[in-house]
Enzyme design. Structure first.
Site, mmCIF file in Angstrom:
data_model
loop_
_atom_site.group_PDB
_atom_site.id
_atom_site.type_symbol
_atom_site.label_atom_id
_atom_site.label_comp_id
_atom_site.label_asym_id
_atom_site.label_seq_id
_atom_site.Cartn_x
_atom_site.Cartn_y
_atom_site.Cartn_z
ATOM 1 N N ASP A 112 -6.707 9.658 9.259
ATOM 2 C CA ASP A 112 -5.265 9.305 9.602
ATOM 3 C C ASP A 112 -4.663 9.691 11.242
ATOM 4 O O ASP A 112 -5.610 10.645 10.833
ATOM 5 C CB ASP A 112 -3.849 9.323 8.283
ATOM 6 C CG ASP A 112 -4.300 8.463 7.191
ATOM 7 O OD1 ASP A 112 -4.220 7.343 7.768
ATOM 8 O OD2 ASP A 112 -4.347 9.732 6.346
ATOM 9 N N GLU A 141 0.999 -1.015 -0.427
ATOM 10 C CA GLU A 141 0.320 0.469 -0.403
ATOM 11 C C GLU A 141 0.689 1.307 -0.145
ATOM 12 O O GLU A 141 1.702 1.209 1.390
ATOM 13 C CB GLU A 141 -0.956 0.067 1.136
ATOM 14 C CG GLU A 141 -1.798 -0.799 1.056
ATOM 15 C CD GLU A 141 -2.498 -0.874 2.297
ATOM 16 O OE1 GLU A 141 -2.849 0.025 3.276
ATOM 17 O OE2 GLU A 141 -4.225 -1.458 2.625
#
Length: 263
Positions: free
Chosen positions: A60, A49
């Site tokens: 995040d 990723e």
């Protein structure tokens, strides 16, 4: 069949669980980031990723946010992220790369232009966390028409009414977010994850890969044991942030991969 489909078919044939590893493109700089990326397959990473730095990464936690800031401050851009994937592809034509990020940079580039560039760079799939299924016409369907997998996230709050919508048009694998909240927070629990994985499996034949809260080889083994594999991001990004040599970072990644593969 995409590289992602081929990888998971191969893992299944071997009776192995998958290990997916996340890094932020350009963190802390292009050269070091690419060196880590190039070493990941030999360290046991099945799917990479690659984070696309963005100024407002709402899903995040602090670890990934800071990684994005470091990358942006070092001059990382969408073009340089795609160039990084292309450089990786010069030496590795089999390891899948999933670009993970937010829609704004893609929208600004133009969807068709971006998809053509991503495909040419060797990107195999997309995880775009701020595009819900209701917006499939924006990017999901055009991406799949170009041969890129569009990977969706399911969470503990994705109830039985919502789940079929989330699974519609998803391809490659389903990314199950093991905990509510942001990346890099609490530790994942196999006991809590197992019934959720089974619930999702009732609605799809795709592999279920579990991320968020996987920080150690032991947790990687436990989580992979109740799913088709696991994802580690923040723990790896922390290692990169520490300034350790690339070899030490890759040794840590290998310990996580070994954990997942021993499940």
């Amino acid at each position: 069949m995409s590289r992602i489909d081929a990888k998971f078919a191969d893992l299944k044939a071997q009776g192995k669980k998958g290990f997916v590893a996340y890094i932020m493109a350009g963190d802390p700089d292009e050269a070091r980031s690419l060196a880590v990326m190039k070493g990941m397959p030999a360290a046991g990473v099945d799917v990479i990723e690659l984070g696309l730095p963005f100024t407002d990464p709402m899903a995040d936690g602090p670890t990934i946010q800071l990684a994005g800031q470091r990358a942006l401050e070092a001059g990382m851009t969408l073009d340089k992220t795609l160039a990084m994937a292309k450089a990786f592809r010069e030496e590795d034509d089999t390891t899948p790369i999933v670009l993970m990020g937010y829609y704004n940079p893609i929208y600004s580039r133009g969807v068709d232009t971006f998809l053509d560039q991503a495909k040419a760079a060797g990107i195999d799939g997309l995880i775009i966390v701020d595009l819900p299924p209701e917006e499939d016409d924006e990017l999901c369907l055009p991406a799949q028409a170009k041969g890129l997998n569009f990977i969706r996230l399911a969470t503990p709050t994705t109830d039985d009414k919502r789940l079929p919508k989330v699974l519609t048009n998803t391809s490659g694998f389903v990314y199950y977010v093991s905990i509510t909240g942001i990346t890099g927070s609490a530790e994942a629990s196999a006991e809590m994850v197992a019934p959720e994985v089974q619930r999702i499996k009732a609605g799809t034949d795709l592999p279920i890969i579990v991320g968020f809260g996987v920080k150690s080889p032991e947790t990687a083994k436990n989580i992979a044991g109740v799913a088709d594999g696991c994802v580690v991001g923040s723990a790896i990004v922390n290692e990169i942030a520490s300034g350790k040599p690339v070899e030490e970072i890759l040794a840590f990644i290998k310990s996580l991969a070994d954990g997942a593969h021993s499940a």
